[in-house]
Design a protein around this motif. Structure first.
Motif: not given
Lengths: 458, 55
Positions: A13, A16, A20, A22-23, A26-27, A124-125, A128, A439, A442, A445-446, B17, B19, B21
């Motif tokens: 995590i 990641q 990103a 966003s991980a 989430l973590g 998606r985020r 998730a 979504e 990629p 995102a960059k 997580i 998926w 990110s």
């Protein structure tokens, strides 16, 4: 052994998060709600894992271009004013050690809540994030439900030690809040097996709530079921589903559970009600004496503060027998209500801001829902906002007798409401294609910039 | 049993997580966690191939 298993997962995590951020959110949500670090033994159980992940996420927020600006809405202003108020109440607290301890915890979770609209602003985020919340709390719900059905002998379901959920009432409230989110996932998922898994999770979690023996949780369940039935377009199916849970519960729950719930009828004469009334009165007295700052976080848990502000009328003064304590010693006690907790901790000013914050979040959810209804592809937002409203309802009802005003999930919900609002604003401004692009591409995102329309609409 | 339950819970969360990110989401994770509406529409070529096979 468990820490050898958890260590690599946490490291993954962390890695990641640097790719990103966003991980990291989430973590962080996982570590906050499920607290896997409290379910293991060994060196990792005492390591500041939450802090490490939080720091990594905050560092990446500074450097990433994949973040969104939080719209300066009324909620953000009220939230900021609430932070100022709780900081002031902590500076002028009656017990500084208890107050700073509470402030430290609450500010961290508010930070997590604020990161959600910044980093989780895509469908998606958000989806998730709901999965992480449902899995984290469903972990206790499913296990507790199975435990209740197998044991059925009056053993209580409780959460992990040294966490907010160790108290059975707190766990019941947290599980109640997670049930509507599981339902949202069930409504949204395409795969039959996953839908069935979620349905099983919901039924097991319902039994988990019953297995906590919490009367507040039981009332919360009832109110949620009633509200869902009232709002549902499939009332008959819902009624059949409710019967399918109630009948086995009636047959399987032990006599001690019925004895416990039966005490709700004569609540006013129950010792538990009298002790709660005592704590509410003391918290109210603190607010009246210090209307602008209250007593600071956890003020009523300080024995001397409790004794002083109960003005000699506490039932603990006559019932509590502590060796060596002076006459009339009451001990310290939790506020036993989200309403009186905030009132005693931060005075009338903090109380007002806290409820304006929660009510304006509810109002925002209604507004977002209204806007989302106009666009067929945003049905998921309509369903998510509806389920979040049900969760808030459970919080307001079950919170009457629980000290969970600063529960992490509440601030995560506020963050989700802000993120959904941000998405609706973005769609109104740039059209739906823009949201689909964030979504699927990629490159966005960059660079953080819009590009040519994506192929797949969300 | 308890350890297996714990491990299953952790792995599911980690997958969610990842998926949520990952820049490009693996199809099987989309199948597991994704919304029904998120399924990518069939491309024209794939539809034509399927039609050809059917005939």
């Amino acid at each position: 052994m468990r820490d050898l298993f958890l260590g690599p997962l946490l490291l993954a995590i962390l890695v990641q998060t640097f790719r990103a951020p966003s991980a990291g959110v989430l973590g962080w949500t996982w570590l906050t709600l499920m607290t896997p670090q409290k379910l293991i033994w060994g060196i990792l159980s005492s390591a500041p894992l939450n802090l490490i992940l939080a720091l990594a996420t905050l560092v990446m927020v500074v450097f990433t271009k994949d973040r969104k600006k939080i719209a300066s809405t009324g909620i953000v202003t009220v939230w900021f004013l609430f932070v100022v108020t709780i900081t002031a109440s902590t500076i002028f607290a009656l017990n500084h050690a208890l107050a700073w301890d509470g402030w430290n915890r609450v500010i961290k979770v508010m930070l997590l809540g604020l990161l959600i609209p910044m980093l989780m602003g895509t469908p998606r985020r958000i989806h998730a994030l709901i999965w992480v919340i449902a899995l984290s709390l469903g972990y206790f719900g499913v296990k507790g439900g199975i435990f209740t059905l197998i044991m059925g002998s009056g053993a209580h379901v409780i959460g992990p030690a040294d966490s907010q959920l160790v108290d059975n009432n707190n766990l019941a409230l947290a599980l109640c809040l997670s049930l509507p989110l599981m339902n949202y996932l069930r409504l949204q998922t395409g795969r039959h097996a996953v839908r069935m898994g979620l349905l099983f999770g919901m039924v097991a979690t319902t039994f988990g709530v019953l297995g906590t023996f919490s009367r507040g949780g039981f009332i919360g369940l009832g109110v949620m079921a009633g509200y869902l039935w009232w709002k549902s377009s499939r009332r008959f199916a819902l009624a059949i589903g409710t019967i399918a849970v109630v009948v086995p519960a009636y047959l399987l729950m032990p006599a001690s559970w019925f004895d416990r719930m039966g005490t709700l009828k004569e609540a006013s004469s129950q010792t538990t009600f009298l002790t709660r009334w005592d704590a509410w009165t003391t918290s109210f007295n603190i607010a009246v004496a210090r209307p602008l700052t209250g007593g600071g976080f956890n003020a009523s848990q300080d024995p001397f503060v409790y004794q002083h502000y109960s003005y000699g009328k506490s039932i603990y003064a006559t019932t509590l027998t502590t060796p060596g304590a002076p006459a009339g010693f009451t001990g310290g006690h939790a506020a036993h209500s989200i309403y009186f907790e905030v009132l005693g901790d931060h005075g009338f000013a903090g109380f007002g801001l806290y409820f304006i914050l929660l009510l304006s979040t509810l109002s925002l959810l209604l507004r977002v829902r209204k806007e989302a209804r106009k666009i067929p592809s945003l049905k998921w937002i309509v369903e998510l906002t509806s389920m979040l409203q049900v969760s808030f309802l459970a919080f307001f009802v079950s919170g009457i007798a629980l000290s969970m005003a600063y529960y992490d999930l509440v601030y995560i919900f506020i963050g989700i409401a802000l993120a959904l609002d941000g998405m609706i604003r973005e769609i109104k401004k740039n059209g739906q294609q823009a949201m689909a692009e964030t979504e699927s591409s990629p490159a966005v995102a960059k660079t953080g910039k819009w590009r040519a329309p994506a192929l797949h609409a969300t | 049993m308890n350890a297996i339950y714990f491990a299953t819970g952790c792995i599911l969360v980690i997958l969610a997580i990842y998926w949520g990110s990952a820049e490009s989401e693996p199809a099987w994770l989309r199948e597991l966690f994704g919304r029904a509406a998120e399924k990518k529409p069939e491309s024209a070529e794939a539809a034509a191939r399927k039609k050809q096979r059917r005939w």
